[in-house]
Write an enzyme that holds these catalytic residues in place. Structure first.
Site, PDB file in Angstrom:
ATOM      1  N   GLU B  62      40.414  36.844  47.186  1.00 48.69           N
ATOM      2  CA  GLU B  62      40.000  37.282  45.906  1.00 48.69           C
ATOM      3  C   GLU B  62      39.266  36.420  44.893  1.00 48.69           C
ATOM      4  OE1 GLU B  62      43.133  36.948  47.063  1.00 48.69           O
ATOM      5  OE2 GLU B  62      43.825  39.118  47.194  1.00 48.69           O
ATOM      6  N   HIS B 113      47.316  47.807  38.604  1.00 56.35           N
ATOM      7  CA  HIS B 113      48.733  47.460  38.765  1.00 56.35           C
ATOM      8  C   HIS B 113      49.051  46.386  37.936  1.00 56.35           C
ATOM      9  CE1 HIS B 113      47.971  50.059  42.253  1.00 56.35           C
ATOM     10  NE2 HIS B 113      49.177  49.970  42.583  1.00 56.35           N
TER      11      HIS B 113
END
Lengths: 280, 317
Positions: B62, B113
């Protein structure tokens, strides 16, 4: 083979960069002379021969990009940019001064010619991957150069970026690793080993070339060896930290420390001596 | 006042995200989308199917994805980078700080999320500090849309804004609150119900709860003003101060820790002329596994709890 005139000219530029590194860090009272001096020859070759760029148009969309991932070598980058004509060299005297545009580490919003803000290690290669990917997307033929410190590649993100670069076949990306073998706490191999460094990069899918990072002719010649073969290239440039100033060479203490007044005078006279020899 | 009603109709904000992204991609060839091996969950994969050349899966890396996004943006791309909120902000914080926020590059981090309603995955995946992390960064816009209609307006709005943005949405389907498009504007809050006894300011998933609380409070003869605050930074301070002045009491609601989120932003806005205030959120603890609705109930993120706390505040002040 490059002609002697060109090599001499670049040597002169590298020397000027070194003088400005000493001058600006001395005046700033802080900064990183060691890693700036080790990368001076590489920057001189890039900005005064290899890179396609235009100081009159710093945001030229077709320019080659340079990400100084080892952002603490900012004094050397600033000197190269100023000497290339991005801003007046006199500005280098104001490095790290409040309100001045020359920040301690490169800031793309403030300094013309700086393609990416850097300073915190481990980030620049990812950004260079993004730039190279944009070049591929836009079908442009510019190249992206990323200059990494050797200690810097202890950061995990470097390897995430290395993996992505070969996965996306970024042969327009050229990393140059300033292998000066020292980091703040000591020799890289004692602090956190990097060897076998070339093998590690090869394993990540890169073409690896090893050179003497202070031999102008060898640096210039290396760029001709880079192939458009769907693989990114890394040049491991063996260098000497503090190169060009005798009492800084190979020492740890000048990683992030400016010279004293006496050291400043000695360093400048050494560099001026070399300059005289070069001009003879 | 803005027209908003709670109906039985639900739609997932991730679906709204992907359809808005595709529409944006059709209009603007500079839009590039990155994901980090969660493209099926964040639904960016749909963009990748339509525009395979402008979609890159960066794998489970990420921080690198954020750096790559910065590099693409530095070359003129409008980059959307998506993954779960916990990875998008926590894992990648320094990459966002150094390579996106500081150079003010045109990257849109759209995280899914977010919050405790992630459910079964538990605390490791329930991101409750993302608003705080992103709000603290200079140059960063922070947005938490309330429903799918609004999400479809957020996507083109952030593309239009030249600079870094952070958008957080949840995992679960959410009730549709807004029937029509065109309301959303960066930095604006919206009065959904007028009232003079107390103001409830909510963001993201909690706006639906605040609307339900309005009806429940009404039955107890409490006249609440309901404000939906999709943009947490820059905050619509004028609207907040007006509400403080006119209703004298404020409750904030967010599916986020009470530290550093909407509640703190509102408290800062009224610090010069404070009024009694309660911040509803997760009280400085990590979450746990469970069904989304069970967790929302257990951690006080419900209309019923808003009513309870509103009555407390009115009683005390």
């Amino acid at each position: 083979m490059h002609d002697e005139k060109l090599i001499k000219e670049i040597k002169r530029k590298a020397l000027e960069i070194r003088k400005w590194v000493i001058e600006s860090v001395y005046r700033a009272g802080s900064g990183h002379p060691g890693g700036s001096l080790s990368v001076a020859d590489i920057l001189a070759c890039l900005y005064f021969h290899e890179m396609r760029h235009n100081p009159k148009d710093p945001k030229w969309p077709d320019r080659d990009r340079l990400v100084l991932s080892k952002g603490h070598a900012a004094p050397a980058l600033y000197a190269a940019l100023a000497l290339a004509g991005y801003f007046p060299v006199e500005e280098l005297k104001n490095l790290r001064k409040i309100g001045h545009f020359l920040q301690g580490h490169p800031c793309m919003k403030k300094v013309p010619g700086v393609d990416m803000s850097t300073g915190s290690l481990g980030h620049g290669l990812s950004v260079a991957v993004g730039m190279a990917l944009a070049g591929k997307l836009d079908k442009k033929d510019y190249r992206v150069f990323a200059i990494l410190g050797d200690g810097e590649v202890q950061e995990g993100q470097i390897w995430e970026a290395a993996n992505a670069a070969s996965h996306y076949k970024l042969d327009n990306l050229i990393a140059i690793l300033d292998r000066n073998k020292l980091q703040i706490d000591g020799p890289t191999e004692e602090i956190m080993h990097l060897e076998p460094l070339a093998w590690r990069w090869q394993a990540f899918g890169w073409d690896v070339i090893e050179i003497d990072g202070h031999d102008i002719e060898e640096i210039l010649g290396t760029f001709h060896e880079i192939k458009l073969n769907e693989k990114p290239t890394i040049i491991i440039a063996n260098t000497i930290k503090g190169k060009g100033v005798s009492f800084m060479e190979g020492t740890l203490s000048f990683h992030g420390k400016p010279p004293s007044e006496e050291q400043y005078i000695r360093a400048m006279s050494e560099l001026e001596q070399v300059e005289r020899e070069l001009n003879d | 006042m803005i027209d908003a009603t709670i109906t039985d109709k639900k739609r997932n904000l991730r679906d709204a995200y992907s359809s808005a992204l595709i529409a944006l991609g059709r209009r603007n060839p500079d839009v590039v989308v990155l994901d980090a091996d969660l493209a099926l969950s964040t639904k960016t994969k749909r963009f990748g199917t339509v525009f395979p050349d402008r979609f890159f899966d960066m794998g489970i890396a990420e921080a690198n994805m954020m750096g790559v996004a910065a590099g693409l943006a530095a070359c003129g791309k409008i980059v959307f980078a998506s993954t779960f909120a916990v990875f998008a902000t926590g894992r990648s914080y320094d990459a966002i700080r150094q390579s996106i926020a500081y150079p003010e590059l045109n990257v849109k981090i759209v995280a899914t999320h977010a919050g405790i309603s992630v459910g079964g995955d538990g605390a490791s995946h329930q991101m409750l500090e993302d608003i705080a992390l992103m709000r603290a960064l200079p140059n960063m816009v922070v947005i938490a849309p309330a429903d799918a209609t609004e999400m479809e307006d957020v996507v083109p709005a952030i593309a239009e804004h030249n600079g870094p943005c952070y958008v957080r949405i949840g995992r679960a389907d959410a009730p549709i609150l807004f029937e029509t498009h065109g309301m959303f504007e960066i930095g604006k809050g919206y009065v959904l119900r007028e009232g003079s006894d107390i103001t409830v300011i909510a963001t993201g998933t909690m706006t639906a709860e605040a609307l339900k609380a309005y009806d429940l409070l009404k039955k107890e003869k409490i006249d609440a003003r309901i404000i939906h605050m999709p943009t947490i930074k820059p905050l619509d301070e004028k609207l907040v101060r007006k509400a403080a002045k006119e209703t004298g009491r404020i409750i904030t609601c967010e599916e986020h820790t009470v530290i550093g989120g909407l509640g703190d932003a509102v408290a800062m806005a009224i610090a010069k002329k404070p009024v009694p205030m309660i911040r509803i959120g997760v009280n400085d603890v990590f979450g746990e596994s469970g069904e989304a609705w069970q967790l929302m109930e257990k951690y006080g993120l419900t209309a019923e709890n808003i009513v309870k706390r509103a009555k407390e505040l009115i009683k005390k002040s």
